[in-house]
Scaffold this motif. Sequence first.
Motif, PDB file in Angstrom:
ATOM      1  N   UNK A 183      21.950  10.482   4.870  1.00 11.53           N
ATOM      2  CA  UNK A 183      22.128   9.955   3.516  1.00 11.53           C
ATOM      3  C   UNK A 183      21.859   8.453   3.451  1.00 11.53           C
ATOM      4  N   UNK A 184      22.232   7.765   4.517  1.00 10.29           N
ATOM      5  CA  UNK A 184      22.029   6.312   4.578  1.00 10.29           C
ATOM      6  C   UNK A 184      20.541   5.980   4.434  1.00 10.29           C
ATOM      7  N   UNK A 185      19.700   6.718   5.135  1.00 10.98           N
ATOM      8  CA  UNK A 185      18.254   6.475   5.100  1.00 10.98           C
ATOM      9  C   UNK A 185      17.659   6.944   3.780  1.00 10.98           C
ATOM     10  N   UNK A 186      18.016   8.138   3.369  1.00 10.48           N
ATOM     11  CA  UNK A 186      17.457   8.695   2.135  1.00 10.48           C
ATOM     12  C   UNK A 186      17.799   7.819   0.932  1.00 10.48           C
ATOM     13  N   UNK A 187      19.047   7.417   0.836  1.00 13.27           N
ATOM     14  CA  UNK A 187      19.459   6.582  -0.298  1.00 13.27           C
ATOM     15  C   UNK A 187      18.720   5.245  -0.295  1.00 13.27           C
ATOM     16  N   UNK A 188      18.544   4.679   0.889  1.00 10.15           N
ATOM     17  CA  UNK A 188      17.835   3.403   0.994  1.00 10.15           C
ATOM     18  C   UNK A 188      16.396   3.548   0.518  1.00 10.15           C
ATOM     19  N   UNK A 189      15.699   4.572   1.002  1.00 13.77           N
ATOM     20  CA  UNK A 189      14.291   4.749   0.644  1.00 13.77           C
ATOM     21  C   UNK A 189      14.131   5.090  -0.840  1.00 13.77           C
ATOM     22  N   UNK A 190      15.007   5.926  -1.355  1.00 16.25           N
ATOM     23  CA  UNK A 190      14.911   6.295  -2.769  1.00 16.25           C
ATOM     24  C   UNK A 190      15.141   5.095  -3.693  1.00 16.25           C
ATOM     25  N   UNK A 191      15.874   4.119  -3.209  1.00 16.68           N
ATOM     26  CA  UNK A 191      16.156   2.954  -4.048  1.00 16.68           C
ATOM     27  C   UNK A 191      14.894   2.148  -4.358  1.00 16.68           C
ATOM     28  N   UNK A 192      13.849   2.356  -3.571  1.00 17.55           N
ATOM     29  CA  UNK A 192      12.604   1.618  -3.781  1.00 17.55           C
ATOM     30  C   UNK A 192      11.602   2.390  -4.643  1.00 17.55           C
ATOM     31  N   UNK A 193      11.824   3.669  -4.841  1.00 14.95           N
ATOM     32  CA  UNK A 193      10.762   4.535  -5.356  1.00 14.95           C
ATOM     33  C   UNK A 193      10.308   4.162  -6.768  1.00 14.95           C
ATOM     34  N   UNK A 194      11.255   3.804  -7.644  1.00  9.69           N
ATOM     35  CA  UNK A 194      10.880   3.520  -9.029  1.00  9.69           C
ATOM     36  C   UNK A 194       9.946   2.317  -9.120  1.00  9.69           C
ATOM     37  N   UNK A 195      10.268   1.250  -8.388  1.00  7.62           N
ATOM     38  CA  UNK A 195       9.418   0.057  -8.426  1.00  7.62           C
ATOM     39  C   UNK A 195       8.095   0.304  -7.704  1.00  7.62           C
ATOM     40  N   UNK A 196       8.136   1.096  -6.667  1.00 12.76           N
ATOM     41  CA  UNK A 196       6.945   1.310  -5.840  1.00 12.76           C
ATOM     42  C   UNK A 196       5.902   2.198  -6.520  1.00 12.76           C
ATOM     43  N   UNK A 197       6.341   3.176  -7.276  1.00 12.29           N
ATOM     44  CA  UNK A 197       5.443   4.234  -7.761  1.00 12.29           C
ATOM     45  C   UNK A 197       4.223   3.714  -8.517  1.00 12.29           C
ATOM     46  N   UNK A 198       4.336   2.721  -9.401  1.00  9.67           N
ATOM     47  CA  UNK A 198       3.145   2.257 -10.121  1.00  9.67           C
ATOM     48  C   UNK A 198       2.077   1.630  -9.228  1.00  9.67           C
ATOM     49  N   UNK A 199       2.455   1.221  -8.012  1.00  8.59           N
ATOM     50  CA  UNK A 199       1.500   0.599  -7.093  1.00  8.59           C
ATOM     51  C   UNK A 199       0.710   1.622  -6.284  1.00  8.59           C
ATOM     52  N   UNK A 200       1.174   2.861  -6.260  1.00 10.44           N
ATOM     53  CA  UNK A 200       0.664   3.851  -5.309  1.00 10.44           C
ATOM     54  C   UNK A 200      -0.562   4.561  -5.858  1.00 10.44           C
ATOM     55  N   UNK A 201      -1.567   4.753  -4.985  1.00  7.58           N
ATOM     56  CA  UNK A 201      -2.812   5.393  -5.398  1.00  7.58           C
ATOM     57  C   UNK A 201      -3.485   6.046  -4.200  1.00  7.58           C
ATOM     58  N   UNK A 202      -4.525   6.796  -4.471  1.00  3.39           N
ATOM     59  CA  UNK A 202      -5.426   7.318  -3.439  1.00  3.39           C
ATOM     60  C   UNK A 202      -6.397   6.188  -3.123  1.00  3.39           C
ATOM     61  N   UNK A 203      -6.024   5.332  -2.201  1.00  2.00           N
ATOM     62  CA  UNK A 203      -6.805   4.111  -1.962  1.00  2.00           C
ATOM     63  C   UNK A 203      -8.175   4.411  -1.367  1.00  2.00           C
ATOM     64  N   UNK A 204      -8.299   5.494  -0.599  1.00  2.00           N
ATOM     65  CA  UNK A 204      -9.615   5.856  -0.058  1.00  2.00           C
ATOM     66  C   UNK A 204     -10.587   6.143  -1.197  1.00  2.00           C
ATOM     67  N   UNK A 205     -10.126   6.827  -2.213  1.00  2.00           N
ATOM     68  CA  UNK A 205     -10.969   7.116  -3.378  1.00  2.00           C
ATOM     69  C   UNK A 205     -11.273   5.833  -4.149  1.00  2.00           C
ATOM     70  N   UNK A 206     -10.260   5.008  -4.356  1.00  2.00           N
ATOM     71  CA  UNK A 206     -10.454   3.750  -5.088  1.00  2.00           C
ATOM     72  C   UNK A 206     -11.529   2.898  -4.416  1.00  2.00           C
ATOM     73  N   UNK A 207     -11.459   2.781  -3.083  1.00  2.00           N
ATOM     74  CA  UNK A 207     -12.401   1.934  -2.358  1.00  2.00           C
ATOM     75  C   UNK A 207     -13.805   2.528  -2.356  1.00  2.00           C
ATOM     76  N   UNK A 208     -13.905   3.829  -2.210  1.00  9.85           N
ATOM     77  CA  UNK A 208     -15.215   4.476  -2.250  1.00  9.85           C
ATOM     78  C   UNK A 208     -15.875   4.273  -3.609  1.00  9.85           C
ATOM     79  N   UNK A 209     -15.107   4.421  -4.654  1.00  5.88           N
ATOM     80  CA  UNK A 209     -15.648   4.219  -5.996  1.00  5.88           C
ATOM     81  C   UNK A 209     -16.035   2.757  -6.224  1.00  5.88           C
ATOM     82  N   UNK A 210     -15.269   1.838  -5.647  1.00  5.68           N
ATOM     83  CA  UNK A 210     -15.597   0.419  -5.774  1.00  5.68           C
ATOM     84  C   UNK A 210     -16.942   0.111  -5.110  1.00  5.68           C
ATOM     85  N   UNK A 211     -17.160   0.662  -3.915  1.00  2.00           N
ATOM     86  CA  UNK A 211     -18.436   0.449  -3.233  1.00  2.00           C
ATOM     87  C   UNK A 211     -19.581   1.094  -4.005  1.00  2.00           C
ATOM     88  N   UNK A 212     -19.339   2.274  -4.554  1.00  2.59           N
ATOM     89  CA  UNK A 212     -20.361   2.933  -5.376  1.00  2.59           C
ATOM     90  C   UNK A 212     -20.743   2.065  -6.572  1.00  2.59           C
TER      91      UNK A 212
END
Length: 428
Positions: A183-212
Amino acid sequence: MPAIVLIGAQWGDEGKGKATDLLGPRVDYVVKFNGGNNAGHTVVVGDEKYALHLLPSGILAPNVIPVISNGVVVDIEVLFDELDALIERGVDVSRLIVSANAHVITQYHRTLDRVTERFLGKRQIGTTGRGIGPAYADKINRVGIRIQDLFDENILRQKVEGALHQKNHMLVKVYNRRAILVDEIVDDLLSYSERLKPMVADTALVLSQALDAGKTVLFEGGQATMLDVDHGTYPFVTSSNATSGGAATGSGVAPNRIDRVIAVVKAYTTRVGAGPFPTELFDASGDFLRDNGFEFGTTTGRPRRCGWYDAPIARYTARINGVTDFVLTKLDVLTGLETIPVCVAYDVDGERHDEVPVSQSDFHHAIPIFEEFPGWDEDITGVREFDDLPKNARDYVLAVEAMSGSRISAIGVGADREAIVVRHDLLD
């Protein structure tokens, strides 16, 4: 437009910011593809100095999209601390993208890193104790936590339970530490999820499309070639691939899309932590390099071990990475030396080795064979054209270039961002 890999040619701390500054106006994306918050770098913008550890240097450029890709292990607390520190200084960090597939450093990784290192005693690796190695070990053992797991509590809990089942036995029974609660670990990690989520993406796809789309993408390696887990001075290495091949696996961008590989190399050599270092100096010359070069770690503050330029290592780096250009930094640090030795080969038990020995034992016992070059006393920090350098400085650069396996395209001649001599366009 190109995909460019920028890597360190020695054991890190080579001053990759010089190359980043040269490329900055023409770069659209800067990608951190390996390592964690164990690799610090300092970026100077105007009168402001920024020490970054986890974030790519592109975070400071207003027109660049910074990316933390799948090959990185992310301490989310450190990530947010760095972001908050930049926000306080007025830096816009809203463009940051983080890979959903990047692995997470947890509390138990940091704990295991520190207690394991102490347990090794005289056989310590010299890790920073930030949990990077244990996080990569979990990744390879397929019990790691990925960024995307923070958005599914059931999956996250299952993974944490699986990871701690073994680790708690080790912590309690081997290291005499307390067990870590799920619970100590799960609660700690979940506390970051709301702020983190808007930053998260499929970066491999983003970079491939950027090069294209014709964008320029800079892949910024943490650590350096001689710390690569496969090609470095194992076991005294980092836990990831810091070489150009790591840019492909660590980002999901195919290797045939990489146009240039730029390696940054000091005009002498430094290293932090344990491990072999043939040209290391233990005398006044070593103190001279350390003091004049301000050789103290950005992340750890540890004084760096210092030695002369090692040409076999530069050739090794050129071969392993497919280096198209070297950026030679800190040439000004050598000003004032009467003579400057350069390691051109090694003596191992009476036998000459012109290349880095494949055997760890041989490299550990290698004695450098030096060639000496005359020094110079003139202040070179204001020089911006190669022909304006003192003759002995030019001769030194040309000599190490001939020994190093690729052209030296730029030369750092001072601490200021503008203190650089360009011989060849890094994108030409």
